[in-house]
Design a protein around this motif. Structure first.
Motif, short mmCIF file in Angstrom:
data_model
loop_
_atom_site.label_atom_id
_atom_site.label_comp_id
_atom_site.label_asym_id
_atom_site.label_seq_id
_atom_site.Cartn_x
_atom_site.Cartn_y
_atom_site.Cartn_z
N PHE A 281 51.03 45.53 40.18
CA PHE A 281 50.93 44.16 40.71
C PHE A 281 50.79 43.21 39.52
N MET A 282 51.63 42.17 39.50
CA MET A 282 51.55 41.22 38.39
C MET A 282 51.62 39.80 38.92
N VAL B 106 46.23 43.53 48.06
CA VAL B 106 47.11 44.55 47.45
C VAL B 106 46.38 45.89 47.39
N ALA B 107 45.10 45.84 47.03
CA ALA B 107 44.31 47.08 46.94
C ALA B 107 44.13 47.69 48.33
N ASN C 229 47.38 46.70 37.64
CA ASN C 229 47.31 45.24 37.72
C ASN C 229 47.57 44.75 36.30
N ASP C 230 48.53 43.83 36.16
CA ASP C 230 48.97 43.41 34.82
C ASP C 230 48.88 41.89 34.73
N ALA D 6 38.97 41.58 38.28
CA ALA D 6 39.08 41.62 39.74
C ALA D 6 39.85 42.87 40.16
N GLY D 7 40.91 43.20 39.43
CA GLY D 7 41.70 44.40 39.74
C GLY D 7 40.85 45.65 39.58
N LEU D 8 40.14 45.74 38.46
CA LEU D 8 39.32 46.94 38.20
C LEU D 8 38.28 47.12 39.31
#
Ligand code: NIG
Ligand code: FE
Length: 432
Positions: free
Chosen positions: A194-195, A223-224, A232-233, A252-254
């Motif tokens: 996801f970017m 998305v998660a 997540n990039d 936030a992604g982690l």
């Protein structure tokens, strides 16, 4: 991983590539412990490779096969005569799902207009965003599937694909669905990234921090929840996202279980490498401008440095990523295509290998390891794929070549004969 089964002292196999002319073996594969060891590969002649349920169980001289391998009743054989076997290529950084044409921007760049200027003027990434928002999912799928087939025809068995041209939740999810559909329709291993933080879209230009908050608080949790991405990039760059904004996005992604990747030091050194080290990103990519300090920091981390020679070539940079320094520092360097509609139209794995040699001064052996095993580590798959080794998946590229050294040497020429993924031939189906 499937347990290797024995019958007496023989290992059981259900798929065998026999009588290969040459197989490329990595004597000391990188095990993800910080320092790359062997950069020299070994070419073993007249070998066979056996697998069971998609996992390599035996590699050895063809003459010894029957002494060591118990052939299952329903086993299939693949005739490897005259062929070279390398690990299947891993393209760990692509923007392969997109639509539309930006050839006019290519002309503009050739005439001297900088890439970031085109983006700031509403072109570049934002131009492709227009196409993604306008076009039907099926059209985007068809265009992308054509490119995926092309990547596979050059030997790619695993490929990462990023979103980042939707730039609103609806269209980012549309891209993720296209990636998911490709994953279901093709045998290649497809890894979704996801970017959402690829560029700030026009509607948020006045308030990019609000855009970042939306990505962190709304998009990433969704998305998660849908389990549509592994990574997540973020594009950490002037005219894209600052280090502070990037930190928020990656954290936030982690928090939601998405591993982190970063586009760092592509045009300017903003501190993306420090952030990658601080957050423990799986990989930091581009690194065109990374200096000795950044290399020293990467050395103290488990971050896989990934360089993209196709992009610096396509952007006509006079400077390329310091691959030699990274290798000399002992870093487990990976290379990838970065295939995308604006800054890199190179796609074929063999061409990327030629560019790694010509532009980054990597040896053919270094380029091959960087494009297979180290690239697998850049996708957190370094235990399972990326090398021809007992216990790893049977993902193999077969070439009509005498040596892997000819892959980069024969620039732009494709000698791929077939791909094997999980012990299944992809193209020829030449199974006895
Ligand atoms: O990795 N650097 C940012 N993103 C892409 C370019 C995408 C585009 O121009 O469409 C890259 O180079
Ligand atoms: Fe990229």
């Amino acid at each position: 991983m499937t347990d290797i089964q024995f019958s007496g002292d023989k290992v059981v196999a259900d798929f065998i590539i026999h009588n290969l002319a040459v197989a490329v073996i990595y004597p000391e594969p990188y095990r993800g412990q910080g320092t790359a060891v062997g950069w020299e590969v070994e070419e073993q002649k007249e070998v066979s490779i056996a697998s069971f349920k998609g996992v390599i169980v035996w590699i050895g001289p063809s003459a010894d096969l029957s002494d060591h391998v118990m052939i299952a009743a329903d086993a299939r054989f693949y005739n490897g005569e005259g062929l070279l076997a390398t690990p299947g290529f891993v393209d760990s950084h692509t923007h392969l799902v997109y639509a539309g044409d930006r050839s006019d921007e290519f002309e503009m760049r050739v005439q001297g207009r900088p890439y970031l200027d085109i983006l700031a003027a509403g072109g570049g990434i934002l131009r492709t965003t227009g196409a993604i928002r306008d076009l039907a999912e099926d059209v985007i799928y068809e265009e992308s599937a054509f490119r995926l087939e092309s990547a596979m025809e050059w030997g790619v068995t695993t490929i990462e694909i990023k979103t980042g041209y939707g730039l609103d939740l609806k269209n980012e999810l549309k891209m993720l669905r296209v990636i998911d559909r490709l994953r279901r329709d093709y045998p290649a291993r497809i890894v979704a990234t996801f970017m959402g933080a690829h560029a700030v879209p026009a509607e948020h230009r006045e308030n990019p921090d609000q855009f970042v908050d939306e990505i962190c608080n709304v998009w990433i949790p969704e998305v998660a929840r849908l389990k549509l991405a592994k990574f997540n990039d973020v594009f950490t760059e002037n005219k894209a996202f600052s280090v502070e904004q990037s930190r928020k996005v990656l954290e936030a992604g982690l928090k939601h279980g998405l591993k982190a990747k970063i586009h760092a030091d592509e045009v300017n050194v903003l501190g993306g490498v420090d952030l990658a080290v601080e957050l423990g990103c799986t990989s930091a990519d581009h690194l065109l401008m990374t200096g000795d300090e950044g290399i020293a920091k990467l050395k103290e981390s488990g971050v896989i440095p990934t360089v993209l020679p196709g992009t610096s070539t396509y952007l006509m940079e006079s400077h390329h990523a310091p691959a030699r320094k990274m290798i000399e520092a002992g870093l487990p360097l990976a290379i990838a295509s970065d295939h995308n509609p604006g800054s890199c139209q190179f796609l074929g794995a063999g061409i990327i290998q030629s560019l790694a040699m010509l532009q980054l001064k990597m040896s053919s052996s270094e380029a091959l390891i960087a494009q297979t095993l180290h690239a697998a580590h850049a996708l957190a798959m370094g235990e399972d794929i990326g090398a021809i080794e007992v216990g790893r998946r049977m993902d193999i590229a077969l070439f009509e070549l005498d040596s892997f050294r000819q892959i980069g040497y024969r620039v732009g020429q494709n000698f791929l004969h077939d791909l094997i993924i999980d012990g299944q031939p992809v193209f020829s189906g030449e199974v006895e």
